[in-house]
Motif scaffolding. Structure first.
Motif, PDB file in Angstrom:
ATOM      1  N   ARG A  35       0.687  -1.335  -0.218  1.00 42.24           N
ATOM      2  CA  ARG A  35      -0.072   0.059   0.063  1.00 42.24           C
ATOM      3  C   ARG A  35       0.916   1.169  -0.069  1.00 42.24           C
ATOM      4  O   ARG A  35       0.482   2.051  -0.394  1.00 42.24           O
ATOM      5  CB  ARG A  35      -1.031  -0.059   0.985  1.00 42.24           C
ATOM      6  N   THR A  36       2.154   1.067   0.477  1.00 44.20           N
ATOM      7  CA  THR A  36       2.982   2.410   0.480  1.00 44.20           C
ATOM      8  C   THR A  36       3.671   2.439  -0.826  1.00 44.20           C
ATOM      9  O   THR A  36       4.518   3.246  -1.267  1.00 44.20           O
ATOM     10  CB  THR A  36       3.965   2.344   1.574  1.00 44.20           C
ATOM     11  N   ASP A  37       3.499   1.365  -1.597  1.00 43.27           N
ATOM     12  CA  ASP A  37       3.979   1.175  -3.051  1.00 43.27           C
ATOM     13  C   ASP A  37       5.393   1.027  -3.249  1.00 43.27           C
ATOM     14  O   ASP A  37       6.187   1.589  -4.116  1.00 43.27           O
ATOM     15  CB  ASP A  37       3.582   2.390  -4.081  1.00 43.27           C
ATOM     16  N   PHE A  38       5.952   0.469  -2.113  1.00 47.58           N
ATOM     17  CA  PHE A  38       7.624   0.330  -2.175  1.00 47.58           C
ATOM     18  C   PHE A  38       7.861  -1.211  -2.854  1.00 47.58           C
ATOM     19  O   PHE A  38       8.832  -1.085  -3.585  1.00 47.58           O
ATOM     20  CB  PHE A  38       8.258   0.519  -0.805  1.00 47.58           C
ATOM     21  N   LEU A  39       7.113  -2.107  -2.721  1.00 46.64           N
ATOM     22  CA  LEU A  39       7.414  -3.416  -3.242  1.00 46.64           C
ATOM     23  C   LEU A  39       5.925  -4.154  -3.637  1.00 46.64           C
ATOM     24  O   LEU A  39       5.154  -4.173  -2.407  1.00 46.64           O
ATOM     25  CB  LEU A  39       8.080  -4.264  -2.287  1.00 46.64           C
ATOM     26  N   ARG A  40       5.642  -4.387  -4.612  1.00 43.34           N
ATOM     27  CA  ARG A  40       4.499  -5.197  -4.874  1.00 43.34           C
ATOM     28  C   ARG A  40       4.687  -6.712  -5.474  1.00 43.34           C
ATOM     29  O   ARG A  40       5.317  -6.385  -6.725  1.00 43.34           O
ATOM     30  CB  ARG A  40       3.672  -4.145  -5.878  1.00 43.34           C
ATOM     31  N   ILE A  41       4.117  -7.632  -4.986  1.00 50.86           N
ATOM     32  CA  ILE A  41       4.529  -8.899  -5.198  1.00 50.86           C
ATOM     33  C   ILE A  41       2.881  -9.429  -5.560  1.00 50.86           C
ATOM     34  O   ILE A  41       3.057 -10.627  -6.019  1.00 50.86           O
ATOM     35  CB  ILE A  41       5.004  -9.707  -4.223  1.00 50.86           C
ATOM     36  N   MET A  42       2.002  -8.448  -5.530  1.00 51.86           N
ATOM     37  CA  MET A  42       0.818  -9.218  -6.155  1.00 51.86           C
ATOM     38  C   MET A  42      -0.016  -8.127  -6.578  1.00 51.86           C
ATOM     39  O   MET A  42       0.284  -6.898  -6.527  1.00 51.86           O
ATOM     40  CB  MET A  42       0.020  -9.825  -4.886  1.00 51.86           C
ATOM     41  N   GLU A  43      -1.245  -8.544  -7.148  1.00 47.59           N
ATOM     42  CA  GLU A  43      -2.184  -7.448  -7.725  1.00 47.59           C
ATOM     43  C   GLU A  43      -2.861  -7.018  -6.530  1.00 47.59           C
ATOM     44  O   GLU A  43      -3.115  -7.420  -5.561  1.00 47.59           O
ATOM     45  CB  GLU A  43      -3.317  -8.430  -8.534  1.00 47.59           C
ATOM     46  N   SER A  44      -3.486  -5.647  -6.914  1.00 46.71           N
ATOM     47  CA  SER A  44      -4.210  -4.970  -5.685  1.00 46.71           C
ATOM     48  C   SER A  44      -5.294  -5.544  -5.334  1.00 46.71           C
ATOM     49  O   SER A  44      -6.002  -5.640  -4.144  1.00 46.71           O
ATOM     50  CB  SER A  44      -4.465  -3.580  -6.355  1.00 46.71           C
ATOM     51  N   GLU A  45      -6.151  -6.491  -6.274  1.00 44.76           N
ATOM     52  CA  GLU A  45      -7.278  -7.442  -5.907  1.00 44.76           C
ATOM     53  C   GLU A  45      -7.001  -8.245  -4.659  1.00 44.76           C
ATOM     54  O   GLU A  45      -7.812  -8.583  -3.976  1.00 44.76           O
ATOM     55  CB  GLU A  45      -7.970  -8.074  -7.095  1.00 44.76           C
ATOM     56  N   THR A  46      -5.860  -8.798  -4.633  1.00 48.19           N
ATOM     57  CA  THR A  46      -5.177  -9.752  -3.921  1.00 48.19           C
ATOM     58  C   THR A  46      -5.101  -9.222  -2.527  1.00 48.19           C
ATOM     59  O   THR A  46      -4.902  -9.901  -1.520  1.00 48.19           O
ATOM     60  CB  THR A  46      -4.065 -10.621  -4.339  1.00 48.19           C
ATOM     61  N   TYR A  47      -4.737  -7.862  -2.488  1.00 44.32           N
ATOM     62  CA  TYR A  47      -4.644  -7.006  -0.999  1.00 44.32           C
ATOM     63  C   TYR A  47      -5.415  -7.442  -0.019  1.00 44.32           C
ATOM     64  O   TYR A  47      -5.008  -7.845   1.141  1.00 44.32           O
ATOM     65  CB  TYR A  47      -4.530  -5.577  -1.480  1.00 44.32           C
ATOM     66  N   TYR A  48      -6.906  -7.602  -0.526  1.00 50.31           N
ATOM     67  CA  TYR A  48      -7.990  -7.884   0.720  1.00 50.31           C
ATOM     68  C   TYR A  48      -7.676  -9.162   1.143  1.00 50.31           C
ATOM     69  O   TYR A  48      -8.262  -9.350   2.267  1.00 50.31           O
ATOM     70  CB  TYR A  48      -9.261  -7.474   0.048  1.00 50.31           C
ATOM     71  N   THR A  49      -7.333 -10.222   0.290  1.00 49.00           N
ATOM     72  CA  THR A  49      -7.245 -11.496   0.984  1.00 49.00           C
ATOM     73  C   THR A  49      -6.078 -11.555   1.932  1.00 49.00           C
ATOM     74  O   THR A  49      -6.102 -12.002   3.207  1.00 49.00           O
ATOM     75  CB  THR A  49      -6.759 -12.703   0.039  1.00 49.00           C
ATOM     76  N   VAL A  50      -5.036 -10.679   1.657  1.00 46.47           N
ATOM     77  CA  VAL A  50      -3.757 -10.783   2.586  1.00 46.47           C
ATOM     78  C   VAL A  50      -4.178  -9.877   3.776  1.00 46.47           C
ATOM     79  O   VAL A  50      -3.972 -10.239   5.010  1.00 46.47           O
ATOM     80  CB  VAL A  50      -2.614  -9.891   1.972  1.00 46.47           C
ATOM     81  N   LEU A  51      -4.919  -8.935   3.548  1.00 43.14           N
ATOM     82  CA  LEU A  51      -5.281  -8.075   4.564  1.00 43.14           C
ATOM     83  C   LEU A  51      -6.377  -8.819   5.621  1.00 43.14           C
ATOM     84  O   LEU A  51      -6.365  -8.873   6.773  1.00 43.14           O
ATOM     85  CB  LEU A  51      -6.444  -6.917   4.163  1.00 43.14           C
ATOM     86  N   THR A  52      -7.309  -9.926   5.134  1.00 48.38           N
ATOM     87  CA  THR A  52      -7.959 -10.374   5.836  1.00 48.38           C
ATOM     88  C   THR A  52      -7.244 -11.538   6.862  1.00 48.38           C
ATOM     89  O   THR A  52      -7.544 -11.461   8.070  1.00 48.38           O
ATOM     90  CB  THR A  52      -9.118 -11.345   4.872  1.00 48.38           C
TER      91      THR A  52
END
Lengths: 256, 615
Positions: B61-78
């Protein structure tokens, strides 16, 4: 203890004393699947309800707001009525305390005063699904002289036979409460027709402008109808003989 | 307090605590030690996974390193949320509470098979919920639970998620029953005795938990689970949301109470002194029992469909919750001062220097307490009905709870682990300096992260989003810049990750070590003012339970009735997003018709009753 009672007292004063209204259960419930039949939400829009008082009916859904952008004048008091078509969203003006949950089945109402022209981002701050981060809109507070709630619509012939009159049915809707004094200007080919009109507040003015196609001559002519900043345009074909070959030209898309 | 006798033992071992060596918990309760150890290891596993997901999302979210699509973010967050605030905290809690009950009652559990049974139930539930969440990473399984920790309907998770949570909570109910059983047995053998303080804390916390979980149990069993199975078509989103927060606020105290217990019963001992006041500690826990639940609506200040009056009641109750926390701050600091003066500390502020800052257990807990003070202040802001409009659902809120649950609780638990793991394994803590660096790093990392999160929240940056930057507008930072805030959050996240790595190094190093005689004896702090000074009524758990129920009824009956009256029990035709009934619907097809019929008639009866009551 005294401290705690003090905190509660200041908050109570800050709320009641200053007349800040909370989002609460004042509004009736609404069925999210029937928004299209609802008087307020079938056509999400801004309406003037009093001098400097406006109401905005906003629908939030994955992952957009309607209307977008929302435009209101400066020096206005705007009440936002917001509902959701699907999941829980929020309606939040970034950097302000206009911030409410938007729950399907409920209508949130928030009133805010806008003193000067500004631009605010509208964002959803309640997770609403995989595209949540794309859900944004804009609110523009514009100078009073740039603001109107005028809607212009024009129905015109596509094709006329040389010698016949081409007609333009023009409808001007004035959503504001004050009368709108303006002019309707039609430009078609080299011809210009102008009509000064006064549209009463919260009313509609309809007129039909006609142009003799002989003046235009045979061929395609671009036309534009202008009322203040609003324009509608199209193309008129003047032909020698009106034949029934329209279907071939504007496509078979209308078969349904 | 003016007793400045120098404790010689303490002076000679400056770098360690003054704890005497002796019989460990493992020596005394070998069977129970095994259970507690398993609970703690489960909690550490959840911590490792949750921490991993934490750093992934921070850098995304701070855009320093992205290893996934933003859609997947919410799985990670859960996964980050559920693993840390449900699995990590509660597995740790059941371990510590088992230690507290057995140690303070000085008796084994009544039936060790039952003890294992509840731990097994909790583990099974956690595994089910975790499977449903992690399945969201792969498309090959038609299963997901990207609903975050709050699982607000009409967002829908796979039934396995709801089922897993239910089984997990049932496991905690069984654990509570186990501790009550120990207490009943102890009471029979010790008539008229005061409940030992740690057991008192366990029992009051569990009563609060039983009351609080009724909300989430109703939300899941009556609505969300049948809905996810396709047995009912629609739910009332405001109703399930309110039932969630009925549980969702007290659950934060459920995380916090074991940390409070550590501050009351371990910290004074590690400071080299005694707990300032036993009665005050009891009052604090009773207040939490009474006030934790009837406040949940303060999470819903911005909800339509709930009247201002109900929100006001919740706010008033919330503000009174400040009282037990302020009492705790006073008692704990007073106890630390007592300890410091026992160790030869003098002066108005100078005594602070005499505290055992080199002891990672002490330092971690003390720093955690300091952070909690900051978290408490931002919490007071959240709790104000009007100012809440400015910060609700902004990054301010995660900033707040990373100070409370993320530091006050998590750092206390990590520091306490340095005391517990030797107790439970009989092995000496591997590398105290590394452990000390670890707790300090956590404090530093969280300072960066939480501070920047609070500030970003004030700019209106939302929480729970993969992309805080938008196309149409930019945030206006009064001081600094958005880039600077992002950098601080990312830096904080990296320091915290480093701290976690060190934590696991110390734990694994300790567990792999060999048995040692140099482990401090099991025990907890004595008190300056003991239970004999506290009114007997404090131990009347039935009274407090009754009062807690009455307060909940007062605070919730009318809001719930009003919500049901407005939206109906099952809401106005709400569609689920996404629908996940495909697999299960096949199996249920036969049962479904019958069940739906039963449900419908039951609903009609319920609706009629409610309408009757309202009239």
């Amino acid at each position: 203890m005294v401290l705690i009672v003090g905190i509660i007292a200041t908050i109570t004063y800050g709320t009641v004393g200053l007349g800040i209204a909370m989002v609460d259960d004042e509004e009736d419930t609404i069925s999210p699947s029937e928004l299209d039949e609802d008087e307020r939400f079938s056509d999400p829009r801004v309406e003037q309800v009093g001098e400097n008082e406006y109401e905005a009916y906003v629908v939030a859904q994955t992952f957009i707001y309607q209307p977008d952008p929302i435009e209101v004048p400066e020096d206005s008091e705007v009440t936002f009525y917001v509902t959701s078509r699907d999941v829980i969203h929020s309606f939040s003006l970034v950097g302000t305390n206009v911030n409410t949950m938007v729950v399907p089945g409920e209508v949130s109402s928030v009133t805010a005063e806008f003193d000067e022209p500004a631009e605010y981002g509208v964002i959803c701050n309640e997770y609403c699904g995989s595209g949540h981060h794309d859900m944004e809109g804009m609110l523009y507070v514009v100078p009073e002289d740039e603001f109107d709630l005028t809607e212009l619509s024009v129905t015109a012939d596509d094709e006329v036979e040389l010698g016949d009159d081409a007609t333009f049915d023009v409808t001007v809707e004035n959503g504001q409460l004050d009368d709108l004094e303006t002019a309707i200007e039609l430009e078609v080919g080299d011809e210009t027709i102008e009509e000064d009109v006064t549209v009463p507040g919260d009313d509609t003015y309809e007129t039909t402008l006609t142009v003799d196609s002989t003046d235009l001559g045979e061929g395609d002519h671009d036309w534009t109808v202008t009322v203040d900043d609003h324009t509608e345009s199209g193309t008129l074909s003047v032909v020698e003989d009106l034949e029934d070959d329209e279907d071939d030209e504007d496509g078979g898309d209308d078969d349904e | 307090m003016s007793d400045a006798t120098v404790n010689d033992a303490a002076k000679t071992t400056e770098s360690t605590t003054s704890e005497p060596l002796g019989e460990t918990y493992l020596d005394k309760f070998p069977a129970e030690a095994k259970v507690v150890r398993s609970a703690l290891y489960s909690s550490f596993l959840a911590l490792a996974l949750g921490g991993l997901f934490g750093v992934i999302q921070t850098l995304h979210r701070t855009d320093f390193l992205r290893i996934m699509e933003s859609e997947t973010y919410y799985t990670v967050l859960t996964a980050h949320g559920v693993f840390l605030v449900i699995a990590f905290t509660i597995f740790f809690l059941v371990g510590v509470f088992t230690w507290a009950v057995t140690t303070s009652l000085d008796r084994e559990v009544e039936d060790i098979r039952f003890t294992w049974a509840w731990l097994g139930t909790m583990t099974a539930g956690a595994a089910m919920a975790a499977a449903a969440i992690l399945a969201g990473f792969t498309d090959s399984l038609d299963m997901s639970a990207d609903v975050l920790f709050t699982f607000y309907a009409p967002m829908q998770a796979h039934p396995l998620f709801y089922l897993g949570l239910t089984v997990f909570v049932v496991g905690t109910w069984m654990a509570g029953a186990d501790w009550f059983r120990s207490w009943f047995a102890w009471k029979k053998e010790n008539p008229g005795e005061r409940i030992p303080l740690p057991t008192f804390m366990v029992l009051t916390t569990m009563i609060m938990w039983y009351v609080a979980t009724l909300g989430v149990a109703t939300a899941i069993l009556a609505f969300l689970l049948p809905w996810s199975l396709g047995l009912i078509d629609s739910v009332n989103p405001t109703l399930t949301r309110t039932l969630f927060w009925f549980f969702g606020h007290p659950v934060v105290y459920f995380w916090l109470m074991p940390a409070y217990m550590m501050w009351y019963v371990l910290l004074p001992k590690l400071s080299g002194g005694k707990l300032f006041s036993d009665p005050l500690a009891r009052v604090v826990f009773v207040l939490f029992l009474l006030l934790s639940t009837p406040v949940g609506i303060h999470h819903q200040y911005l909800d339509p469909g709930i009247s201002e009056g109900f929100k006001f009641i919740a706010m008033t109750n919330t503000m009174f919750l400040l009282l037990p926390s302020l009492l705790t701050a006073f008692t704990v600091v007073a106890s630390m001062e007592h300890g410091a003066r026992q160790r030869g500390g003098t002066g108005r502020i100078g005594w602070l220097k005499a505290l055992p800052w080199r002891d990672p257990v002490f330092a971690g807990m003390a720093l955690a307490g300091l952070m909690f003070a900051a978290g408490g202040f931002s919490g007071m802001i959240n709790a104000g009905m009007n100012i809440n409009y400015l910060v609700h659902n902004t990054l301010w809120v995660p900033g707040h709870f990373h100070l409370t649950v993320g530091t006050a609780v998590a750092l206390t638990f990590m520091a306490a682990s340095y005391w517990f793991i030797p107790q439970l394994t009989g092995k000496k803590l591997w590398n105290r300096p590394v452990a000390l660096v670890q707790v300090v790093l956590w404090f530093v990392g969280m300072t960066f992260m939480a501070n920047a999160m609070h500030r970003a929240g004030l700019l209106g940056m939302p929480r729970r989003t993969a992309e805080p930057q938008y196309d149409g507008f930019e945030y206006e930072a009064g001081v600094g810049s958005v880039a600077e805030l992002d950098a601080q959050i990312a830096l904080g996240g990296i320091i915290l990750t480093l701290s976690l790595v060190l934590f696991f190094a110390v734990i694994i190093g300790t567990v792999l070590g060999s048995r040692s005689d140099e482990v401090p004896a099991n025990g907890y702090a004595d008190t300056l003012s003991g239970p004999e000074d506290s009114p007997k009524i404090l131990d009347n758990l039935k009274l407090w339970f009754g009062l807690a129920v009455v307060l909940v009824i007062i605070a919730y009956t009318f809001p719930l009735l009003s919500i049901i009256e407005r939206g109906g029990l099952f809401g106005p035709d709400i569609t689920a997003f996404p629908q996940s009934i495909d697999i299960v619907s096949m199996a249920w097809l036969t049962v479904e018709q019958y069940a739906t019929d039963t449900f419908t008639s039951a609903t009609e009866v319920a609706q009629a009753t409610i309408d009757g009551v309202l009239r």
